[in-house]
Design an enzyme around this catalytic site. Structure first.
Site, PDB file in Angstrom:
ATOM      1  CB  THR A 200      62.722 -14.165  27.419  1.00  0.00           C
ATOM      2  OG1 THR A 200      62.660 -12.740  27.576  1.00  0.00           O
ATOM      3  CG2 THR A 200      64.131 -14.641  27.730  1.00  0.00           C
ATOM      4  CB  SER A 215      66.003 -10.729  26.725  1.00  0.00           C
ATOM      5  OG  SER A 215      64.625 -10.898  26.542  1.00  0.00           O
ATOM      6  N   GLY A 216      68.446  -9.004  27.446  1.00  0.00           N
ATOM      7  CA  GLY A 216      69.893  -8.940  27.693  1.00  0.00           C
ATOM      8  C   GLY A 216      70.300  -7.713  28.475  1.00  0.00           C
ATOM      9  N   GLY A 217      69.394  -7.186  29.282  1.00  0.00           N
ATOM     10  CA  GLY A 217      69.664  -5.971  30.056  1.00  0.00           C
ATOM     11  C   GLY A 217      70.813  -6.133  31.042  1.00  0.00           C
ATOM     12  CD  GLU A 218      69.672  -7.781  34.048  1.00  0.00           C
ATOM     13  OE1 GLU A 218      68.917  -8.407  33.286  1.00  0.00           O
ATOM     14  OE2 GLU A 218      69.400  -6.642  34.457  1.00  0.00           O
ATOM     15  CD1 TRP A 284      63.432  -7.182  29.170  1.00  0.00           C
ATOM     16  CD2 TRP A 284      62.092  -8.550  30.327  1.00  0.00           C
ATOM     17  NE1 TRP A 284      63.507  -6.829  30.496  1.00  0.00           N
ATOM     18  CE2 TRP A 284      62.712  -7.663  31.234  1.00  0.00           C
ATOM     19  CE3 TRP A 284      61.220  -9.518  30.831  1.00  0.00           C
ATOM     20  CZ2 TRP A 284      62.463  -7.704  32.613  1.00  0.00           C
ATOM     21  CZ3 TRP A 284      60.974  -9.552  32.196  1.00  0.00           C
ATOM     22  CH2 TRP A 284      61.601  -8.652  33.069  1.00  0.00           C
ATOM     23  CG  ASN A 302      68.409  -3.187  33.502  1.00  0.00           C
ATOM     24  OD1 ASN A 302      67.754  -4.111  33.029  1.00  0.00           O
ATOM     25  ND2 ASN A 302      69.721  -3.235  33.582  1.00  0.00           N
ATOM     26  CG  ASP A 344      67.266  -4.465  37.638  1.00  0.00           C
ATOM     27  OD1 ASP A 344      67.335  -4.064  36.463  1.00  0.00           O
ATOM     28  OD2 ASP A 344      66.980  -5.635  37.930  1.00  0.00           O
ATOM     29  NE  ARG A 371      61.967  -5.215  37.901  1.00  0.00           N
ATOM     30  CZ  ARG A 371      62.774  -5.720  36.977  1.00  0.00           C
ATOM     31  NH1 ARG A 371      62.263  -6.370  35.950  1.00  0.00           N
ATOM     32  NH2 ARG A 371      64.088  -5.614  37.070  1.00  0.00           N
ATOM     33  CD1 TRP A 514      57.380 -15.030  37.858  1.00  0.00           C
ATOM     34  CD2 TRP A 514      57.926 -13.737  39.604  1.00  0.00           C
ATOM     35  NE1 TRP A 514      58.447 -14.256  37.487  1.00  0.00           N
ATOM     36  CE2 TRP A 514      58.795 -13.466  38.538  1.00  0.00           C
ATOM     37  CE3 TRP A 514      58.072 -13.040  40.808  1.00  0.00           C
ATOM     38  CZ2 TRP A 514      59.832 -12.520  38.635  1.00  0.00           C
ATOM     39  CZ3 TRP A 514      59.090 -12.115  40.899  1.00  0.00           C
ATOM     40  CH2 TRP A 514      59.958 -11.863  39.821  1.00  0.00           C
ATOM     41  CD1 TRP A 578      65.510 -13.034  39.939  1.00  0.00           C
ATOM     42  CD2 TRP A 578      64.652 -11.178  39.043  1.00  0.00           C
ATOM     43  NE1 TRP A 578      66.214 -11.959  40.431  1.00  0.00           N
ATOM     44  CE2 TRP A 578      65.712 -10.821  39.908  1.00  0.00           C
ATOM     45  CE3 TRP A 578      63.955 -10.172  38.363  1.00  0.00           C
ATOM     46  CZ2 TRP A 578      66.080  -9.497  40.113  1.00  0.00           C
ATOM     47  CZ3 TRP A 578      64.331  -8.855  38.565  1.00  0.00           C
ATOM     48  CH2 TRP A 578      65.389  -8.516  39.431  1.00  0.00           C
TER      49      TRP A 578
END
Lengths: 619, 140
Positions: A200, A215-218, A284, A302, A344, A371, A514, A578
């Site tokens: 991303t 990306s792909g932390g989830e 990302w 995360n 997170d 964050r 944002w 998000w």
């Protein structure tokens, strides 16, 4: 109570199939990991001074963040605090794509380049001919990847170097296009969407290499930054965020953390067993580069699963600032902001490089709005921690950051680890969205002040046990988000003094801000809002000087350039990301006690989907 | 306790089990229980599994996002069989103007094993019996 009588049969069927799927996945996983060891092809890099020179030309916008220091600042001063009130839209361009439009366009010479969310079309627009399309690139990607993108199908823009445009496709393919024709020069596969690996973030070109994160932390990926040669797409180095030293490219004696060598197995020793293999630390955000120090800077996301009880240890080096040698990828220093994350609070937000006075002394600083709600000022030469203060007064999960150890003082009542699995921890601020997400801040070297888009949202968070399946969500927590108690604005746009760690002024916004900000030498700061306004505010006071409602909510970043003697401001609108998930229907707390006010706060009542580039100027 | 499905006489139930009836029969649709704002364990589990696998597209509490529909609305029209069909097989709507892909969850244990619970939770939301936010459990 009667449950579905068909349930047991279908469950058993499913379980039978699932077991088989599990075995296949595990086998596939181990084979891939066997091949996945790091490749280091060091050696002196052929210098590519083109970008270093171009980034100093304020007439163009040659890289996603404006310059290597990630400052999002422009020396252009045709549009000023005095005349911005007369600004108006001069042309616009529909991208033909509906989903969330993050990032923003580049301007190289007389051509503007921009990319869209999936399907990641790239356009070259002729600024000499009212934005006529010079070429369009349409990748062919399996739409199945859409389903494994965490939070909408965003793409944060393309990069330019050496006559090429570099595109990070959603399906983890990195493509180099001929900037003149849009024809593909080379492409390389940087990850596997079947494992939840996607792309991303915008690529960044440093010297003769193009750097891309994953990306792909989830989804329990093993996060990494990878460098490819811009000439032919050949792998130069690959640096994981978590794993053995040879995969994370650490030198146990020379890689430093807060003044001390990290030692051997600094990541492995902070994970139980082989959990690091799904350890997250995805990459990302926005990468910065200091040519004088030859270091690249970025953060990791995360740790795998949002359930902290399931992964004991500090989970290094998730939630970490990395300073790596641009040629070899070897880490010079690291700093983990949120050890053993319980909320997170990804550490991916941009690293802004700024030479400022900190407590009276000139410092080569790195400033990072995490964050987790703390703004960090570090010495970017060695990673020493100089300042860490809250940039939203609502932040409550930690009282402060210890200046010696760099660790946050976690408040037990907001610790989702202390509460344990299946315990709902209430009133944590900030929410998982963070006090700020990836939307990048700006810095004016003229004022020495940072201008920061922020979120003002809190959450309840309840972790629960999950199992890892390749390509499936690996989350393990439910959460509800709401405004801080007694408040109704979900965002603020603030001015920040990184030397003192203080808010100078703060403009409340109905929704989270944002969009990436832009500071200019005309003493104006620009940002966009989720309800679709492009806003210009006075740099000194934050006073609103101009606003214009674009066709959709803005999650893109503002940029500026000169053409034919006019200064232009450009921004992509197109709500999503998000923010589009969390706020489309309003937040949970909005409906509790706020009644009609809560309903009023549904973003869907303000704006609908649609990608449009809007360009503004002053006559 | 709010009972959504009528209680089926034991004999009929036994007969159903033997013949494995079509799940489309409305009286066999999964049910939920909300009593004084407290949900049963299945409904709570549905909330949890929703959070794991559905939230990131369909938004908090099934209320929709900028690109995926509100399931609170959808379940006013979808019955259990139709719901299960979409969740298990997925759905693609990829055209020049639309890029919506719902994955197949038929092989995802966290979803497929708890389809009834997820349906029950969303049905409770759709029926207006459950407010936004985390439902309360008996042991809270």
């Amino acid at each position: 109570m009667i449950r579905n009588v068909c349930g047991p049969k279908s469950r058993m069927d499913q379980r039978g199939i699932n077991v088989a799927r599990f075995r296949t996945s595990l086998l596939g996983c181990s084979i891939l990991l066997g091949l996945g060891s790091a490749v280091v092809l060091g050696g002196p890099a052929a210098a590519n001074d083109e970008l270093t020179k171009l980034q100093g030309d304020a007439n163009q916008w040659v890289m996603p963040a404006g310059n290597y220091a990630n400052q999002r600042y422009s020396a252009l001063d045709k549009i000023t605090a005095d005349n911005v009130g007369k600004m108006h839209p001069v042309w616009s361009f529909s991208t033909g794509v509906l989903r969330g439009h993050e990032g923003g366009p580049l301007v190289i010479g007389n051509v503007m380049y921009l990319s869209t969310p999936f399907p990641n079309n790239v356009f070259a627009l002729d600024l000499n001919d009212n934005g006529k399309i010079l070429w369009k690139y349409e990748p062919h990607q399996d739409p199945a990847v859409i389903a494994v993108m965490c939070c909408d199908t965003v793409n944060r823009g393309v990069s330019y170097a050496d006559g090429k445009i570099f595109l990070s496709q959603a399906d983890a393919t990195l493509v180099a296009l001929d900037a003149k024709t849009g024809k593909e020069v080379w492409s390389v596969k940087n990850g596997d969407p079947a494992k939840g690996e996607t792309m991303t973030s915008a690529p960044v070109v440093v010297k003769d290499k193009v750097l891309v994160g994953i990306s792909g932390g989830e989804f329990g990926v093993q996060g990494r930054m990878t460098a490819y040669n811009i000439k032919d797409g050949k792998l130069a180095w690959k640096a994981y965020s978590v794993g053995p030293d040879d995969q994370i490219l650490f030198d146990p004696q020379k890689t430093m953390s807060l003044g001390h060598p990290v030692g051997a197995n600094s990541s492995l020793s902070t994970w139980q067993g082989e959990q690091w293999k799904n350890g997250g630390g995805s990459v990302w955000g926005w990468t910065a580069y200091d040519p004088a120090l030859n270091l690249v800077y970025y953060g990791s996301g995360n740790p795998g699963t949002w359930n902290p009880a399931q992964r004991p240890g500090d989970n290094k080096w998730s939630m970490t600032v990395f300073a790596r040698d641009a040629d070899t990828g070897v880490a010079k220093w690291v700093y983990q902001m949120t050890p053993h994350d319980e909320w997170d609070y990804d550490g991916v937000n941009e690293m802004i490089l700024a030479d400022i006075n900190v407590k009276g002394k000139p410092v080569k600083a790195l400033v990072h709005f995490d964050r987790n709600g703390f703004a960090y000022t570090l010495d970017r030469t060695n990673g020493d921690l100089l300042v860490a203060e809250k940039y939203d007064p609502a932040v409550n999960w930690a009282s402060h950051v210890d200046p010696e150890t760099g660790r946050p003082d976690v408040q037990k009542q907001y610790s989702t680890q202390a509460g344990g699995e299946d315990h709902n921890v209430k009133g944590i601020c900030p929410a998982a969205l963070g006090s700020k997400d990836q939307q990048p801040a700006s810095f004016s070297p003229k004022t020495g002040v940072f201008y920061v888009p922020t979120n003002h949202v809190c959450m309840d968070y309840e972790p629960f046990k999950v199992s890892y399946t390749a390509g499936q969500p690996f989350v393990g927590a439910t959460l509800s988000m709401f405004p801080p108690q007694g408040q109704q604005n979900l965002g603020n746009f603030i001015a920040w003094d990184a030397s003192q760690g203080k808010i100078l002024w703060s403009d409340p916004e109905t929704f989270s801000v944002w969009s990436g900000a832009l500071a200019t030498a005309g003493n104006v700061v620009f940002y966009g809002t989720l309800d679709g306004y492009l806003k210009a505010v006075d740099m000194k006071t934050g006073k609103e000087l101009y606003k214009y409602k674009t066709p959709s909510g803005i999650i893109g970043n503002i940029n500026t350039y000169m053409h034919d003697g006019h200064q232009y401001i450009a921004v992509l609108s197109g709500v999503g990301g998000w923010a589009g998930i969390g706020m489309a229907a309003g937040l949970a707390g909005d409906t509790e006690g706020l009644g009609a006010v809560g309903a009023y706060k549904q973003l869907s009542n303000y704006t609908q989907l649609g990608g449009v580039l809007s360009v503004f100027s002053v006559d | 306790m709010i009972r959504i499905a009528p209680v089926i006489p034991a004999m009929v139930l036994a007969g159903s089990l033997l013949t494995m009836p079509d799940c489309a029969q409305a009286q066999n649709d999964p049910v939920y229980s909300v009593q004084n704002g407290i949900v049963d364990q299945h409904t709570f589990n549905g909330y949890r599994r929703y959070g794991e696998s559905c939230h990131r597209c369909h938004g908090p509490d099934g209320s929709g996002s900028s690109y995926a529909p509100s399931l609170v609305d959808s379940l006013k029209n979808l019955n259990y069989e139709q719901f299960a069909q979409v969740v298990i097989n997925g759905r693609q709507n990829v055209t020049t103007s639309s890029n919506n892909v719902m994955p197949s969850f038929g092989l995802t244990p966290d979803v497929a094993l708890y389809l009834d619970d997820i349906y029950g939770y969303l049905k409770a939301r759709s029926d207006g019996k459950l407010e936004r936010g985390r439902p309360k459990r008996a042991d809270d």
